[in-house]
Design a protein around this motif. Sequence first.
Motif, PDB file in Angstrom:
ATOM      1  N   LEU A 182      -0.839  50.552  72.772  1.00 37.30           N
ATOM      2  CA  LEU A 182      -0.410  51.668  71.771  1.00 37.30           C
ATOM      3  C   LEU A 182      -0.697  51.057  70.206  1.00 37.30           C
ATOM      4  N   ALA A 183       0.173  49.259  69.899  1.00 32.71           N
ATOM      5  CA  ALA A 183       0.536  48.900  69.223  1.00 32.71           C
ATOM      6  C   ALA A 183      -0.652  48.681  68.710  1.00 32.71           C
ATOM      7  N   LEU A 184      -2.146  47.798  69.585  1.00 30.04           N
ATOM      8  CA  LEU A 184      -3.382  47.460  68.882  1.00 30.04           C
ATOM      9  C   LEU A 184      -4.203  48.478  68.362  1.00 30.04           C
ATOM     10  N   ASP A 185      -4.167  49.843  69.255  1.00 25.96           N
ATOM     11  CA  ASP A 185      -4.521  51.391  68.551  1.00 25.96           C
ATOM     12  C   ASP A 185      -4.493  51.594  67.448  1.00 25.96           C
ATOM     13  N   LYS A 186      -3.074  51.063  67.256  1.00 26.54           N
ATOM     14  CA  LYS A 186      -3.104  51.327  65.147  1.00 26.54           C
ATOM     15  C   LYS A 186      -3.206  50.460  64.359  1.00 26.54           C
ATOM     16  N   MET A 187      -3.763  49.307  64.810  1.00 22.30           N
ATOM     17  CA  MET A 187      -3.904  48.447  64.284  1.00 22.30           C
ATOM     18  C   MET A 187      -5.733  48.584  64.064  1.00 22.30           C
ATOM     19  N   SER A 188      -5.821  48.100  62.688  1.00 23.14           N
ATOM     20  CA  SER A 188      -7.382  47.787  61.754  1.00 23.14           C
ATOM     21  C   SER A 188      -7.834  47.372  63.218  1.00 23.14           C
ATOM     22  N   ALA A 189      -9.586  48.154  63.129  1.00 26.58           N
ATOM     23  CA  ALA A 189     -10.237  46.961  63.779  1.00 26.58           C
ATOM     24  C   ALA A 189     -10.481  46.020  63.710  1.00 26.58           C
ATOM     25  N   GLU A 190     -10.255  45.730  62.360  1.00 26.37           N
ATOM     26  CA  GLU A 190     -11.169  44.299  62.388  1.00 26.37           C
ATOM     27  C   GLU A 190     -10.171  43.301  63.693  1.00 26.37           C
ATOM     28  N   HIS A 191      -8.051  43.409  62.719  1.00 25.08           N
ATOM     29  CA  HIS A 191      -7.256  43.218  63.482  1.00 25.08           C
ATOM     30  C   HIS A 191      -7.283  43.469  64.207  1.00 25.08           C
ATOM     31  N   VAL A 215     -20.761  47.723  68.660  1.00 22.80           N
ATOM     32  CA  VAL A 215     -21.133  48.018  68.588  1.00 22.80           C
ATOM     33  C   VAL A 215     -19.803  48.966  68.604  1.00 22.80           C
ATOM     34  N   CYS A 216     -18.322  48.017  68.783  1.00 21.88           N
ATOM     35  CA  CYS A 216     -17.423  49.021  68.765  1.00 21.88           C
ATOM     36  C   CYS A 216     -16.667  48.975  67.590  1.00 21.88           C
ATOM     37  N   LEU A 217     -16.710  47.848  67.029  1.00 21.42           N
ATOM     38  CA  LEU A 217     -16.055  48.243  65.472  1.00 21.42           C
ATOM     39  C   LEU A 217     -17.065  49.721  64.576  1.00 21.42           C
ATOM     40  N   ASP A 218     -18.430  49.398  65.318  1.00 18.64           N
ATOM     41  CA  ASP A 218     -19.692  50.774  64.146  1.00 18.64           C
ATOM     42  C   ASP A 218     -18.536  52.464  64.933  1.00 18.64           C
ATOM     43  N   PHE A 219     -18.664  52.154  66.475  1.00 14.78           N
ATOM     44  CA  PHE A 219     -17.580  53.415  66.988  1.00 14.78           C
ATOM     45  C   PHE A 219     -16.071  53.859  66.424  1.00 14.78           C
ATOM     46  N   LEU A 220     -15.671  52.360  65.878  1.00 13.15           N
ATOM     47  CA  LEU A 220     -14.691  53.288  65.807  1.00 13.15           C
ATOM     48  C   LEU A 220     -14.557  53.095  64.006  1.00 13.15           C
TER      49      LEU A 220
END
Lengths: 196, 301
Positions: free
Chosen positions: A134-143, A80-85
Motif C-alpha cells: 500500500l505504501a509503495l502505491d502511494k509513492m511517486s512512480a520514480e521512487h 512501460v510501467c512508468l508510462d502506464f502509471l
Amino acid sequence: MSENEQELLKRCQNGDMKAFEILIEAYQKRMINYCYRMLGNRSDAEDAAQEVFVKVFRFIDKFSGDASFSTWLYKVASNVCLDFLRKHKKPEHQTMSLYQTNSDGEEFDLHIEDSTYSPYEQLKQTEAQRALALALDKMSAEHKNVIVLRDIHGLSYEEIGRIVGAAEGTVKSRINRARQQLQKLLEKDRELFLTD
Amino acid sequence: MVGKHCADMEQYFSSYIDGSLDDETKALVEKELLACEDCQKKLSLMQAIRQTAKSMPEIEVSDTFKSSLHERLLAEQAAKETRKNRFVWSRASGFVAVAAVLFLSVMTLSSLPEHPELTSEELTKQQAVETKTEDEDTAYSVSKGGAQKDVQQERSVMASENNKNTASDTPPQVNETPSQLTEQADAAMTAAETAQHEPCAPGALRENETENGVTAKNVSIENKEILHYYFSQDGFLEAQKILCAYEAEGEAWAVPIDAAEQVELALKGLAGYKRKEAKTEAIQIEQEENESVYIVLHAAQ
C-alpha cells in the motif's frame, strides 16, 4: 549471457520467434513480478509484461549485447510501467486492492505460506507485506521504481543506473530519498515490521 | 525530538544498510547509533522494511499469459515481415531508378559516333568502370539522392496507409519499355529533388501537423525509443536534410516507427565516410496507436 543464450539471441536476430520464446522463458516470472509491484494488480502486470516482450522482440536486432539482456528487459519494463502509471494516474484518495487475483480472475486474500514463521509471525509478516504494498502505491512512480528494483529485485546501483538512465550517484540519492519517504509512510505500522 | 544532528545522520542510513559507505563515514554513523536511540529506531525500521521488501510474495506465470504472449508475438512477427518487405521493395525501386539513369546514359552514349564498334552491353560495362573512377563527392551525391528518395517514398506510404497501390509497394518491373523507364527515372529524380528542398527552417512544423498528438516543438523524448547518431559537422547537415522530410525540427525528430528502420539505414548510408561514430540506443519504444521513434543527431567536432 551464457553461450546458449547468445546462440538463441543470434537466432532471434535472424527472425526466429521460437528461439525468442525459449530465450525469454527464464525472464517471464521476473518481468511479471516487476510489473506487478509497479502496477499493483495482476491484470495490468501481465499486459505490461507482454508489451515488454513484444517490444523487445521487435527491436531484438538492435540489442548489441553491451549491457546484459536482463538489464535491457528491466529498462524496457521500467519505461512501460512508468508510462502506464503516468497515463493512469490515480486520484490521491484511491488505493490499491488488498486482494490478489488468481489466473482465473478470482480474488483471494493474500496469504503466504512460510514454515519458518509461527502462525502469529506469519500473520504479522503478511500484514507488513500488505502495508508495504500500500505504501509503495502511494509513492511517486520514480521512487517506487528504485525501491522495486533495489529492494525487491535486488539489483545493483550500476544496473539501476543503466535502467533508469542515471548516474550511480543519482541512483544512490534517489534510493535514499525513496527509503526515507517509505519510512515516513510506514512509521504508523512500525510494530508490524519490527520483532517483539 | 529529532535533533539537527539526527537529521544529518539519516541521510547516510540508506547507504549504510547497502554497505556502500566509506570506512570513515561508516564509523561516524556507527558512533552516532551507539549514542542516539532515535537514530537506532529509524535505522532498524529502514532495515526491517528492506527485509520485508525482499520477502514480498511473487505471482506465477499463468498459461493464459503464455498463450496470449504467443499470439502477440505472432502478430508482431507478421508486422515485422510486412515492414521488411516494404523496405525491400522501396530499396528495389531506388535501384531501378539508378539503373534507369544508367540505361538512359548508355542509350545516349551508344548513339554517339565515338564508339561505333561497341555493343550496348559493352558500353554498359565501360560506363560501370567510369562510374567507379568518379571522385568521392560524386559518389556521395548519388548515395544522398537515393537515401532521400527512400525517405520520401516511405513518407508517402505512411501518408496513404490504406492505399495498397503506392509506388513503394509496387514490385519493380523488369521488362519495362524505354519510355516507362524514363518515366520512372524522372519520378525518382523529382522525389529526390523534392526531399532535398523540403523546408527545414525552425518553425517549419505547423500547429496542425502533429506527431502523436503533440507538435515536435513540445515533444518529450523521455521514455521513448531514441536513436542517437553522431556525425561530422557536414554529415550532420546532410542528415538534417533527410529528416526534414518528417517536418520536425531541432535535434530530435519523431519518425513513424514503420519508417524508422529505413531512415536509420538511410542515415548510415548517407554518413558513409562522413560519420564519425554511430550509436544506437534502444531505450524504449512508445507504442500507442501512433507509434514513433525519436532520432537525435549529434554534430561531432
